[in-house]
Scaffold this motif. Structure first.
Motif, mmCIF file in Angstrom:
data_model
loop_
_atom_site.group_PDB
_atom_site.id
_atom_site.type_symbol
_atom_site.label_atom_id
_atom_site.label_comp_id
_atom_site.label_asym_id
_atom_site.label_seq_id
_atom_site.Cartn_x
_atom_site.Cartn_y
_atom_site.Cartn_z
ATOM 1 N N ASP B 229 -0.292 -4.280 5.819
ATOM 2 C CA ASP B 229 -0.861 -3.396 4.807
ATOM 3 C C ASP B 229 -2.063 -4.111 4.203
ATOM 4 N N GLY B 232 -4.594 -2.165 1.715
ATOM 5 C CA GLY B 232 -3.947 -1.342 0.698
ATOM 6 C C GLY B 232 -4.512 -1.606 -0.686
ATOM 7 N N ASP B 263 -2.806 5.056 8.253
ATOM 8 C CA ASP B 263 -3.231 4.374 7.046
ATOM 9 C C ASP B 263 -4.730 4.556 6.800
#
Lengths: 405, 505
Positions: B229, B232, B263
Motif C-alpha cells: 500500500d 496510500g 488501487d
C-alpha cells in the motif's frame, strides 16, 4: 576445376529444390482455392471452392463489414465447397477468409460490390425551412442503395432537381463516400421549393423546402380614432403599413410588433399586435386628460417604424364641488364632457388631504353617472383644519384651511 | 464422580441455552435489518452518475476537414461516444449472442445485419470474444441540419477470439478500415451503413527498445510500515527518501515498485496516486537510483472486452512517466503465469502480448519485461520482451542450470532475477524454518551464483513487514508469517545478517 565447381553448384541447387518439393508433397493439408473471382456482386448465393486431396473438412473463418462467423464445408468430388450465408453474401465490402488448418495458413479476401441498380434513394433533407434571399440554404443528401440495403459504389450519378415557381433546375452529382449532396439556396421570393432526385432511372418521391421571408424592413405606422378628446373611454387603433422584407416578401403572419407610447409625463405605455398579411394592429384607450403621445413601433431586433405624434384635447374645462355634512361629504360633479353630456363612468377623481403641509392621505374614486362622492371619516380625520387638493381630468383645485367639525 | 458428571451436564445445558438464545437473537436481528433495507434515499433524485467507462480504445481523430457543415467539439464528442458504444454493444452481442443494446446504436435497417449474424452464430454455437484497440476516424461529412455524419475509420486494430462449441478455433488480429454513415435518431447517433473497405492481418513489428538494461542490481521495494500500500494515505516522501539512501549505500542501483490496478483507479488513473509515484521516481533520481515499474499487480481479469480499460490504465502511466530519468524499464505484469490455470493460458498470454505492443508503441526508449514467477515460464513471449525476468524462490542448487538453459533458450537476451530471497522465519507455524543465518547464507550463495553467471538481480526485499494483506499470500498463517520476514532489515530497524550480502560487494 571451375567447371567442376559449377556442376557442384548446380547439383547442390537441385538437391535443395528436391528437398523443398519433397517437403511440400509431404504436407498433407494441401488445399487450394479454386474460386478465381475476387469481385462479387451482392446476391443471395456466393460460394467458395477449394481443391482437396483428402477427406479432411477444415472450417472457414469469414469476416465482413458487420460480423464474423465460421462455416462448415461440403465435400463434393474432391472439392471443398463453402456456401456463404446471406448475412455475408448480401452485404458489400471486403470479406476476409481463413481456412482453418493446423499446418498451413490459407487466407485471402474478396470484395462484394453492390448491384448497380437503385432500389431505394435514401434521402435526407434539412433544414426544412430557410430564409429567402440566397444566403440561406437547405441540404439534400442522397444515398442510393441496392436491393439489399447496400449503398451503391462511389461515382454513381445522382440528379437533383428542384422547382421554384417556374424555375426548374437539374444538376448531376457523382457519389463520393457513398452519397451525393447538394445545397439548395433560397430564391429572393418566399414560397416553396419542390425537390426530387433521380439515380440510374429510379426517381425519388417529392420533398419540399419552405422559403420564409427574410428579416423585415422598416415600416410606417398610422392611427385611427373616433375623436380627439381625452375622454378616457374611446379607443385609438394603430396600424402598420404592410411589412415586407428587402425582397418584397410580406413577413410571415404572426410577426410580433410592439408599440411604444411616450406620454407628456414620460410614462411609457406599451401595446402590441401580430401581423396578418403584413399588417399588425394594436389598440390603446384614450387618456382622461389633455395629453400628447409620441408613438413608435418595433419588431424587436429587426425593424422599426416612423414616429407618430397624437394630441388629445381636454373634454372638461371646469367642474363643481360641493360640501355637506360638516364638510365631511364632498361631491364632485356633475362632470360634463365635450357635448355637455355626463361623462362616461370610470373617470378617475383623486383627493389628497394635507395637514400642515404634510400629506395625510390620497383617496381615489371612479366617477359614476357624472359624479364622484367622497366621505371623510371622523376617525381618520378628526375635527381640525385641513387642506384639500382635488384632481380630475387634468384639472386641479385646492381648498386651503378647510375646517371639519 | 456423579457430581462432576452433573456439573458437566449443567454447564452443557447452560451453554446450549446461551447458544440457542444467541442464534434466535441473531436470526431476529438479521430479519429486522433485512426488512429495514430500502432504496437509498439519494437514488430518488437520480443524481448518481450513470456513465461508466466500459470501452475506451485509443482513438485519434484526423484533423477536421469535412465537407458540409462545420462541426463543433461537443457534437464531435457525442458522435465519438455513440460510435464507440455502437462497437461495444456489437462486441457484447457477438460474445453473448444476445442483441440487447443493438437497437440503440444501429438504425432499424442496419441492426438487421447484426441480428442475422447473431442468429447464424447462435445456430452453430459460435461466440466471438472481440475488441478494438485503436481507431483513427476521419469525419468526411456533416450535414447542414446536423443529422447525418460520415466517418472513415482507418486502421481499426481489431482483436478477435472465435470459439465454436466453447473451443477456441481462431485468434486473429486485423487492421481494418470502415466507412460508416451515422444518423441522429432519438438523440442517439446510430450507424446506418457500415462498409469494411480494407482488411489485413496485423502484427506489430518487434522493435527493440532504444535503451537496454546492463547492470541492474536492485531490490524490490515497499516501505516497512505500508507494504502493498505504498501510495496510500500514509505515503511519505521522507521515508522513501531515507530508504532509498539505505539502498544506495548498500551498493545497489535500482528498485522495483508496483502499481496495483484497482488501487490506482483502474481505467481512470487516480491523479493523486500517479503524483505519488512520480515523487517516488523523483526521490530515486535524487539518490541516483533507477526504477523498474511493474504496471499491473493485483490484476487478474484479462477478459478481452476489458482490454481497452487495462490499456488506458497502462497508457496513462507510461505516457506520463516515460521521459522520467529514473525509469529504467517497464515490467508489464507481476507473475502472470500464476493466472494461467484460473484464467486460461491463452487469455493471459494474448493480454500480455497486446499490452507489450501498447507500451512499446508509447515508449520506444525504455525496455519492457514480464515478471514471470519461475524460470520455466520465462521463455513465453521471449521475442517480444526486451529482457527476460524471472523470480526464484526455489533451491539455489538448481539455479545455475536454470540460468544456463534460459540463456540458450532466449538467445542471450539480458536476464534479470527479478525476485529472490528467503524468509528468516522460524516459529510456531514453521518450527524448522530458516534462521537469520540461513537467510544470510542463502543470499551469500545467491550472490556467488549471480557473480559467476554475470546475472542482473533484484532481491526480495528490503524490510521485514508487520502486516501482510491477504491478497498477497492468502490467509494461511504459516504463509503469512513466512512472508513477513523476507527482509534484510528486521522490524526493529536492525540490519540482519543477510544485509552483508545485499549486493555484489
Amino acid at each position: 576445376m571451375k567447371i567442376k565447381f559449377t556442376y557442384l553448384f548446380i547439383f547442390g541447387l537441385l538437391f535443395i529444390s528436391a528437398i523443398n518439393s519433397f517437403k511440400k508433397s509431404d504436407n498433407i493439408d494441401n488445399f487450394q482455392l479454386l474460386t478465381t473471382e475476387t469481385e462479387f456482386v451482392a446476391d443471395t448465393k456466393i460460394e467458395l471452392n477449394f481443391s482437396s486431396i483428402n477427406e479432411k473438412l477444415p472450417k472457414l473463418y469469414l469476416s465482413n463489414s458487420y460480423g464474423t462467423t465460421i462455416l462448415k464445408p461440403n465435400l463434393l468430388n474432391g472439392v471443398l465447397n463453402f456456401q456463404l450465408p446471406e448475412s455475408i453474401s448480401k452485404k458489400t465490402g471486403i470479406v476476409t477468409w481463413k481456412l482453418l488448418l493446423d499446418t498451413v495458413k490459407l487466407t485471402g479476401s474478396f470484395n462484394i460490390n453492390p448491384k448497380q441498380e437503385v432500389s431505394t434513394l435514401e434521402t435526407y433533407i434539412g433544414p426544412p425551412s430557410i430564409v429567402a434571399g440566397g444566403t440561406d440554404f437547405s441540404m439534400i443528401v442522397i444515398i442510393p442503395t441496392d436491393l439489399f440495403d447496400n449503398p451503391l459504389l462511389d461515382n454513381t450519378e445522382v440528379n437533383v432537381r428542384h422547382l421554384f415557381l417556374k424555375d426548374l433546375s437539374n444538376k448531376a452529382h457523382f457519389t463520393k463516400n457513398r452519397f451525393a449532396y447538394q445545397n439548395i439556396y433560397s430564391p429572393a421570393l418566399s414560397g416553396r421549393i419542390l425537390v426530387s432526385s433521380e439515380s440510374l432511372n429510379k426517381n425519388s418521391k417529392e420533398y419540399d423546402v419552405n422559403v420564409l421571408p427574410a428579416i423585415p424592413n422598416d415600416f410606417t405606422i398610422s392611427y385611427k380614432r373616433n375623436h380627439a378628446f381625452a375622454d378616457g373611454n374611446q379607443v385609438t387603433s394603430f396600424f402598420t403599413s404592410t411589412i415586407k422584407d428587402q425582397y418584397g416578401n410580406i413577413v410571415s403572419d404572426g410577426t410580433y410588433v410592439e408599440y411604444f407610447i411616450r406620454t407628456d409625463s414620460n410614462v411609457i405605455l406599451k401595446t402590441s399586435g401580430t401581423t396578418i398579411r403584413g399588417v399588425a394592429t394594436a389598440k390603446m384607450i384614450h387618456p382622461d386628460h389633455e395629453e400628447n403621445w409620441i408613438v413608435k413601433a418595433f419588431i424587436e431586433g429587426m425593424a422599426e417604424s416612423n414616429v407618430l405624434e397624437l394630441m388629445y384635447e381636454p373634454v372638461i374645462s371646469d367642474f363643481e364641488i360641493s360640501f355637506s355634512e360638516n364638510k365631511r361629504i364632498i361631491t364632485i360633479g356633475p362632470l360634463k364632457s365635450f357635448m355637455s353630456q355626463l361623462i362616461p363612468d370610470g373617470i378617475e377623481v383623486k383627493i389628497s388631504i394635507y395637514q400642515n403641509d404634510s400629506k395625510m392621505s390620497t383617496i381615489t374614486k371612479s366617477s359614476f353617472e357624472g359624479f364622484a362622492i367622497f366621505k371623510l371619516n371622523a376617525n381618520t380625520f378628526p375635527n381640525d383644519t385641513y387642506t384639500l387638493k382635488i384632481e380630475a381630468v387634468g384639472i386641479e383645485k385646492t381648498f386651503r384651511n378647510l375646517k371639519l367639525w | 464422580m456423579v457430581n462432576i458428571n452433573k456439573n458437566i451436564l449443567r454447564s452443557f445445558l447452560l451453554l446450549s441455552y446461551v447458544a440457542i438464545l444467541a442464534l434466535i437473537i441473531f436470526g431476529i436481528s438479521s430479519l429486522y435489518s433485512y426488512l429495514n433495507l430500502g432504496a437509498d434515499r439519494n437514488t430518488m433524485l437520480h443524481t448518481e452518475i450513470k456513465k461508466i467507462d466500459q470501452y475506451i480504445p485509443r482513438l485519434d481523430w484526423a484533423p477536421l476537414s469535412n465537407e458540409g457543415r462545420k462541426i463543433d467539439e461537443q457534437t464531435l464528442s457525442t458522435i465519438e461516444n455513440d460510435y464507440l458504444d455502437a462497437w461495444y454493444v456489437k462486441h457484447v452481442a457477438y460474445k453473448t449472442n444476445n442483441t440487447e443494446g443493438i437497437d440503440d446504436y444501429y438504425t432499424e435497417n442496419a441492426r438487421r445485419n447484426i441480428i442475422d449474424f447473431v442468429a447464424l452464430n447462435l445456430s452453430s454455437t459460435i461466440t466471438i470474444d472481440g475488441t478494438t484497440l485503436e481507431h483513427h476516424p476521419k469525419l468526411e461529412f456533416f450535414s447542414e441540419d446536423g443529422q447525418l455524419a460520415v466517418i472513415t475509420d482507418k486502421d481499426v486494430i481489431e482483436y478477435k477470439r472465435i470459439y465454436q462449441n466453447e473451443k477456441l478455433v481462431l485468434e486473429t488480429k486485423e487492421r481494418n478500415t470502415y466507412k460508416s454513415i451515422l444518423l441522429l435518431e432519438d438523440g442517439f447517433w446510430r450507424i446506418r451503413h457500415m462498409i469494411k473497405e480494407q482488411s489485413d492481418d496485423y502484427e506489430m513489428n518487434i522493435v527493440p527498445s532504444l535503451h537496454q538494461i546492463t547492470t541492474l542490481q536492485g531490490i524490490n521495494y515497499y516501505p516497512q510500515a505500508t507494504p502493498w500500500d505504498m501510495f496510500g494515505d500514509t505515503f511519505s516522501k521522507e521515508i522513501i527518501s531515507k530508504d532509498f539512501e539505505i539502498i544506495k549505500n548498500a551498493g545497489l542501483n535500482s528498485v522495483r515498485v508496483f502499481v496495483q490496478y484497482d488501487d490506482f483507479g483502474k481505467a481512470n488513473i487516480n491523479e493523486v496516486k500517479l503524483e505519488k509515484l512520480k515523487q517516488t521516481l523523483d526521490s530515486a533520481e535524487e539518490h541516483n537510483l533507477k526504477v523498474l515499474v511493474t504496471l499491473f499487480d493485483f490484476y487478474g481479469d484479462y477478459s478481452v472486452l476489458n482490454w481497452t480499460l487495462n490499456m488506458h490504465h497502462a497508457e496513462t502511466i507510461v505516457s506520463t512517466l516515460k521521459d522520467h530519468k529514473a525509469i529504467v524499464a517497464w515490467d508489464i505484469k507481476n507473475e502472470p503465469n500464476l493466472d494461467f490455470e484460473s484464467r486460461g493460458k491463452e487469455n493471459v498470454i494474448a493480454w500480455l502480448d497486446n499490452m507489450i505492443d501498447l507500451v512499446k508503441s508509447i515508449d520506444k526508449k525504455n525496455p519492457v519485461t514480464i515478471g514471470w514467477s519461475n524460470t520455466q515460464s520465462a521463455t513465453i513471449l521471449k521475442d517480444k520482451v526486451d529482457f527476460i525476468s524471472f523470480h526464484y524462490y526455489e533451491d539455489l542448487e538448481t539455479l545455475e542450470t536454470s540460468i544456463k538453459t534460459l540463456k540458450t533458450e532466449t538467445l542471450h537476451k539480458p536476464l534479470v532475477m527479478q525476485e529472490f530471497g528467503r524468509s528468516s522465519y522460524n516459529g510456531f507455524w514453521s518450527p524448522f524454518g530458516s534462521s537469520d543465518e540461513d537467510q544470510a547464507d542463502f543470499h551469500k550463495k545467491a550472490q556467488e551464483i549471480i557473480a559467476a553467471n554475470d546475472l542482473q538481480f533484484m532481491s526480495w526485499t528490503l524490510y521485514d513487514f508487520e502486516n501482510i494483506p491477504k491478497e498477497v499470500v492468502g490467509r494461511l498463517p504459516w504463509r503469512k508469517n513466512a512472508q513477513k520476514q523476507f527482509g534484510f532489515i528486521n522490524n526493529n530497524g536492525a540490519k540482519k545478517a543477510s544485509f552483508k550480502y545485499i549486493s555484489k560487494q
